[in-house]
Scaffold this motif. Structure first.
Motif, PDB file in Angstrom:
ATOM      1  N   ASN A 292       0.821  -1.083   0.012  1.00  0.00           N
ATOM      2  CA  ASN A 292      -0.056  -0.090  -0.064  1.00  0.00           C
ATOM      3  C   ASN A 292       0.852   1.212  -0.090  1.00  0.00           C
ATOM      4  OD1 ASN A 292      -1.926   2.055   0.650  1.00  0.00           O
ATOM      5  ND2 ASN A 292      -2.994   0.751   1.744  1.00  0.00           N
ATOM      6  N   SER A 293       0.943   1.975  -1.229  1.00  0.00           N
ATOM      7  CA  SER A 293       1.920   3.213  -1.164  1.00  0.00           C
ATOM      8  C   SER A 293       1.436   4.156  -0.381  1.00  0.00           C
ATOM      9  CB  SER A 293       2.055   3.701  -2.514  1.00  0.00           C
ATOM     10  OG  SER A 293       0.458   4.059  -3.112  1.00  0.00           O
ATOM     11  N   SER A 294       0.170   4.320   0.073  1.00  0.00           N
ATOM     12  CA  SER A 294      -0.247   5.378   1.234  1.00  0.00           C
ATOM     13  C   SER A 294      -0.134   4.800   2.636  1.00  0.00           C
ATOM     14  CB  SER A 294      -1.691   5.390   0.823  1.00  0.00           C
ATOM     15  OG  SER A 294      -2.418   4.533   1.139  1.00  0.00           O
ATOM     16  N   ARG A 295       0.270   3.692   2.923  1.00  0.00           N
ATOM     17  CA  ARG A 295       0.324   3.376   4.327  1.00  0.00           C
ATOM     18  C   ARG A 295       1.381   2.468   4.379  1.00  0.00           C
ATOM     19  NH1 ARG A 295      -4.578   1.521   5.030  1.00  0.00           N
ATOM     20  NH2 ARG A 295      -3.873  -0.556   5.111  1.00  0.00           N
ATOM     21  N   PRO A 296       2.398   2.536   5.200  1.00  0.00           N
ATOM     22  CA  PRO A 296       3.473   1.509   5.257  1.00  0.00           C
ATOM     23  C   PRO A 296       3.149   0.019   5.760  1.00  0.00           C
ATOM     24  CG  PRO A 296       3.816   3.127   6.843  1.00  0.00           C
ATOM     25  CD  PRO A 296       2.621   3.737   5.849  1.00  0.00           C
ATOM     26  N   ALA A 297       3.690  -0.836   5.350  1.00  0.00           N
ATOM     27  CA  ALA A 297       3.267  -2.235   6.029  1.00  0.00           C
ATOM     28  C   ALA A 297       3.719  -2.423   7.037  1.00  0.00           C
ATOM     29  CB  ALA A 297       3.859  -3.206   5.108  1.00  0.00           C
ATOM     30  N   ASN A 298       3.089  -3.214   8.292  1.00  0.00           N
ATOM     31  CA  ASN A 298       3.376  -3.323   9.610  1.00  0.00           C
ATOM     32  C   ASN A 298       4.498  -4.259   9.697  1.00  0.00           C
ATOM     33  OD1 ASN A 298       1.799  -1.207  10.584  1.00  0.00           O
ATOM     34  ND2 ASN A 298      -0.036  -2.556  10.851  1.00  0.00           N
ATOM     35  N   PHE A 299       4.453  -5.498   9.095  1.00  0.00           N
ATOM     36  CA  PHE A 299       5.045  -6.492   9.430  1.00  0.00           C
ATOM     37  C   PHE A 299       5.007  -6.996  10.762  1.00  0.00           C
ATOM     38  CE2 PHE A 299       7.091  -4.432   5.552  1.00  0.00           C
ATOM     39  CZ  PHE A 299       7.199  -5.308   4.699  1.00  0.00           C
ATOM     40  N   SER A 300       3.928  -7.432  11.088  1.00  0.00           N
ATOM     41  CA  SER A 300       3.860  -8.063  12.396  1.00  0.00           C
ATOM     42  C   SER A 300       3.542  -9.443  12.498  1.00  0.00           C
ATOM     43  CB  SER A 300       2.032  -7.601  13.158  1.00  0.00           C
ATOM     44  OG  SER A 300       2.277  -6.130  13.209  1.00  0.00           O
ATOM     45  N   LEU A 301       4.348 -10.176  13.046  1.00  0.00           N
ATOM     46  CA  LEU A 301       4.493 -11.623  13.198  1.00  0.00           C
ATOM     47  C   LEU A 301       3.154 -12.345  13.788  1.00  0.00           C
ATOM     48  CD1 LEU A 301       6.478 -14.062  12.815  1.00  0.00           C
ATOM     49  CD2 LEU A 301       6.969 -13.933  15.241  1.00  0.00           C
ATOM     50  N   LEU A 302       2.675 -13.233  12.982  1.00  0.00           N
ATOM     51  CA  LEU A 302       1.512 -13.895  13.394  1.00  0.00           C
ATOM     52  C   LEU A 302       1.967 -15.617  13.823  1.00  0.00           C
ATOM     53  CD1 LEU A 302      -1.246 -12.905  10.985  1.00  0.00           C
ATOM     54  CD2 LEU A 302      -1.089 -12.353  13.257  1.00  0.00           C
ATOM     55  N   TRP A 303       2.834 -16.044  12.979  1.00  0.00           N
ATOM     56  CA  TRP A 303       3.325 -17.388  13.173  1.00  0.00           C
ATOM     57  C   TRP A 303       4.788 -17.581  12.847  1.00  0.00           C
ATOM     58  CZ3 TRP A 303       2.169 -22.055  15.090  1.00  0.00           C
ATOM     59  CH2 TRP A 303       2.972 -23.350  14.711  1.00  0.00           C
ATOM     60  N   GLY A 304       5.393 -18.553  13.646  1.00  0.00           N
ATOM     61  CA  GLY A 304       6.848 -18.469  13.365  1.00  0.00           C
ATOM     62  C   GLY A 304       7.469 -17.912  14.692  1.00  0.00           C
ATOM     63  N   ARG A 305       8.930 -17.801  14.177  1.00  0.00           N
ATOM     64  CA  ARG A 305       9.674 -17.512  15.375  1.00  0.00           C
ATOM     65  C   ARG A 305      10.739 -16.253  14.653  1.00  0.00           C
ATOM     66  NH1 ARG A 305      13.125 -21.680  15.669  1.00  0.00           N
ATOM     67  NH2 ARG A 305      12.038 -22.900  14.261  1.00  0.00           N
ATOM     68  N   ALA A 306      10.503 -15.802  13.746  1.00  0.00           N
ATOM     69  CA  ALA A 306      11.246 -14.658  13.070  1.00  0.00           C
ATOM     70  C   ALA A 306      11.162 -13.394  13.959  1.00  0.00           C
ATOM     71  CB  ALA A 306      10.800 -14.414  11.850  1.00  0.00           C
ATOM     72  N   GLN A 307      12.021 -12.371  13.551  1.00  0.00           N
ATOM     73  CA  GLN A 307      12.095 -11.345  14.472  1.00  0.00           C
ATOM     74  C   GLN A 307      12.128  -9.973  13.292  1.00  0.00           C
ATOM     75  OE1 GLN A 307      15.037 -10.923  17.432  1.00  0.00           O
ATOM     76  NE2 GLN A 307      14.677 -12.757  18.342  1.00  0.00           N
ATOM     77  N   LYS A 308      11.118  -9.156  13.709  1.00  0.00           N
ATOM     78  CA  LYS A 308      11.355  -7.726  12.613  1.00  0.00           C
ATOM     79  C   LYS A 308      12.582  -6.811  13.208  1.00  0.00           C
ATOM     80  CE  LYS A 308       8.340  -4.610  13.121  1.00  0.00           C
ATOM     81  NZ  LYS A 308       6.721  -3.859  12.906  1.00  0.00           N
ATOM     82  N   ARG A 309      13.477  -6.581  12.373  1.00  0.00           N
ATOM     83  CA  ARG A 309      14.639  -5.767  13.001  1.00  0.00           C
ATOM     84  C   ARG A 309      14.244  -4.249  12.736  1.00  0.00           C
ATOM     85  NH1 ARG A 309      20.475  -8.119  11.024  1.00  0.00           N
ATOM     86  NH2 ARG A 309      20.969  -5.838  11.961  1.00  0.00           N
ATOM     87  N   SER A 310      13.665  -4.007  11.427  1.00  0.00           N
ATOM     88  CA  SER A 310      13.297  -2.698  10.988  1.00  0.00           C
ATOM     89  C   SER A 310      12.309  -2.788   9.907  1.00  0.00           C
ATOM     90  CB  SER A 310      14.443  -1.876  10.625  1.00  0.00           C
ATOM     91  OG  SER A 310      15.027  -2.325   9.337  1.00  0.00           O
ATOM     92  N   ALA A 311      11.588  -1.859   9.682  1.00  0.00           N
ATOM     93  CA  ALA A 311      10.661  -1.898   8.585  1.00  0.00           C
ATOM     94  C   ALA A 311      10.372  -0.380   8.059  1.00  0.00           C
ATOM     95  CB  ALA A 311       9.245  -2.566   8.916  1.00  0.00           C
ATOM     96  N   SER A 312      10.207  -0.156   6.938  1.00  0.00           N
ATOM     97  CA  SER A 312       9.897   1.246   6.247  1.00  0.00           C
ATOM     98  C   SER A 312       9.341   1.057   4.879  1.00  0.00           C
ATOM     99  CB  SER A 312      11.435   2.080   6.179  1.00  0.00           C
ATOM    100  OG  SER A 312      11.094   3.094   5.350  1.00  0.00           O
ATOM    101  N   GLY A 313       8.199   1.633   4.924  1.00  0.00           N
ATOM    102  CA  GLY A 313       7.306   1.598   3.577  1.00  0.00           C
ATOM    103  C   GLY A 313       7.030   0.027   3.479  1.00  0.00           C
ATOM    104  N   ASN A 314       7.299  -0.481   2.262  1.00  0.00           N
ATOM    105  CA  ASN A 314       7.148  -1.922   1.981  1.00  0.00           C
ATOM    106  C   ASN A 314       8.330  -2.542   1.842  1.00  0.00           C
ATOM    107  OD1 ASN A 314       4.486  -1.540   1.086  1.00  0.00           O
ATOM    108  ND2 ASN A 314       4.808  -0.752  -0.844  1.00  0.00           N
ATOM    109  N   ARG A 315       9.327  -2.481   2.960  1.00  0.00           N
ATOM    110  CA  ARG A 315      10.496  -2.797   2.992  1.00  0.00           C
ATOM    111  C   ARG A 315      10.797  -3.423   4.525  1.00  0.00           C
ATOM    112  NH1 ARG A 315      14.703   0.868  -0.360  1.00  0.00           N
ATOM    113  NH2 ARG A 315      13.508   0.737  -2.255  1.00  0.00           N
TER     114      ARG A 315
END
Length: 331
Positions: A292-315
């Motif tokens: 969504n170009s108008s709103r950055p993606a959250n990248f919130s974990l629902l399943w698994g054991r990964a970790q989000k280190r950083s997020a910006s826009g669609n990255r």
């Protein structure tokens, strides 16, 4: 529905807990609405009619006395997750696919003497091609050619045909019309018949670019990265853009990422698979048609054991656990 989903295996083979988590997440992300865990318990059949059979030992979630073993905890956790937000999202979403078709024919489902095994081509090899293109960032579709009209077929930029050594006149004519109208064909195996042999829209490869992708040695394919890079150049030249792009900090491939988008367009799920037995950090970028170009993606974990280190826009930069599938919601 997926039958005989990983429930264990016979000794001395040990199915790790991470491999089970990895499999369940991958299956759900590929469109399954139900999984049958097989075998689910050790010991004897409940009807007592084993006769000369021996006691089953299968590394199953329940032991012969119906006591929970470690794999049962994974299924319990998955059930709770599906009963919550993830299950509803999976039911109301579909995989975002690229205009690439792995073509099958109802006329070439059976092996003939002195020819390649048509059953292997239609099953194991087709699955390898699916994994290859998915890893490159293009989730393909798989379908029989016969029901497709020419306009339907022309929606695909690329049709992949692995040749079992024989082809019906109708299927060959269908592929010829597709190529004549500008469609691109990747022909794998023996040389194409005369009508396609020198066609400018047909690229022939004796060996599949996905050779080894559906095998035990896949995480050790020395030229995996080279093959992916080569075919991404081909696909780019045919006007195809990756749906999801992944760059790994260790420079190795063996990471797959794809998206399921909500049927109403409101919300998406990102699936990320790590096929190596080590923790890895990856950078993931979504195609603008997904994000969504108008709103950055959250990248919130629902399943698994990964970790989000950083997020910006669609990255996003993610740390993936060994041999794992992780699911993120993007809205």
């Amino acid at each position: 529905m997926v039958t005989e989903t990983m429930g264990g295996w016979f000794p001395p083979t040990e199915v790790t807990l991470s491999a089970r988590e990895h499999t369940y997440g991958s299956v759900l992300g590929s469109g399954a609405n139900a999984m049958i865990i097989y075998y689910f318990h050790e010991g004897w059949n409940w009807d007592g009619l084993e006769k000369a059979d021996s006691e089953l030992n299968f590394d199953a979630p329940l032991d012969k006395d119906m006591n929970a073993r470690p794999p049962f905890a994974i299924l319990t956790a998955l059930g709770k997750t599906l009963a919550g937000e993830l299950g509803d999202r999976l039911q109301k979403s579909a995989v975002v696919t690229a205009p690439i078709l792995i073509g099958h024919s109802k006329h070439t489902q059976y092996p003939l003497p002195d020819m390649p095994d048509a059953i292997t081509i239609a099953s194991a090899n087709s699955a390898g091609l699916m994994g290859f293109f998915r890893e490159a960032g293009y989730f393909p579709e798989v379908a029989f050619l016969e029901p497709l009209t020419l306009p339907q077929l022309l929606k695909y930029r690329l049709v992949v045909w692995e040749h079992p050594g024989y082809i019906s006149k109708a299927t060959l004519s269908q592929l010829k019309r597709y190529a004549d109208r500008g469609g691109q064909i990747l022909w794998i195996g023996s040389v194409p018949p005369a009508s396609l042999r020198h066609h400018r829209r047909v690229i022939h490869r004796a060996k599949s670019p996905a050779e080894g992708w559906n095998g035990d040695d896949y995480p050790r394919l020395a030229d995996a990265g080279k093959r992916i890079a080569e075919w991404k150049r081909h696909l780019s030249g045919w006007g195809l853009t990756p749906l999801v792009q992944v760059k790994t900090e260790d420079g190795l491939p063996y990471v797959h990422a794809w998206v399921k988008k909500a049927n109403d367009g409101k919300g998406s799920l990102l699936f990320v698979e790590n096929f190596l037995e080590k923790q890895r950090t990856v950078n993931v970028e979504l195609n603008s048609t997904i994000g969504n170009s108008s709103r950055p993606a959250n990248f919130s974990l629902l399943w698994g054991r990964a970790q989000k280190r950083s997020a910006s826009g669609n990255r996003a930069t993610l740390t993936l656990e060994p041999n794992s599938t992780s699911v993120f919601k993007l809205d």
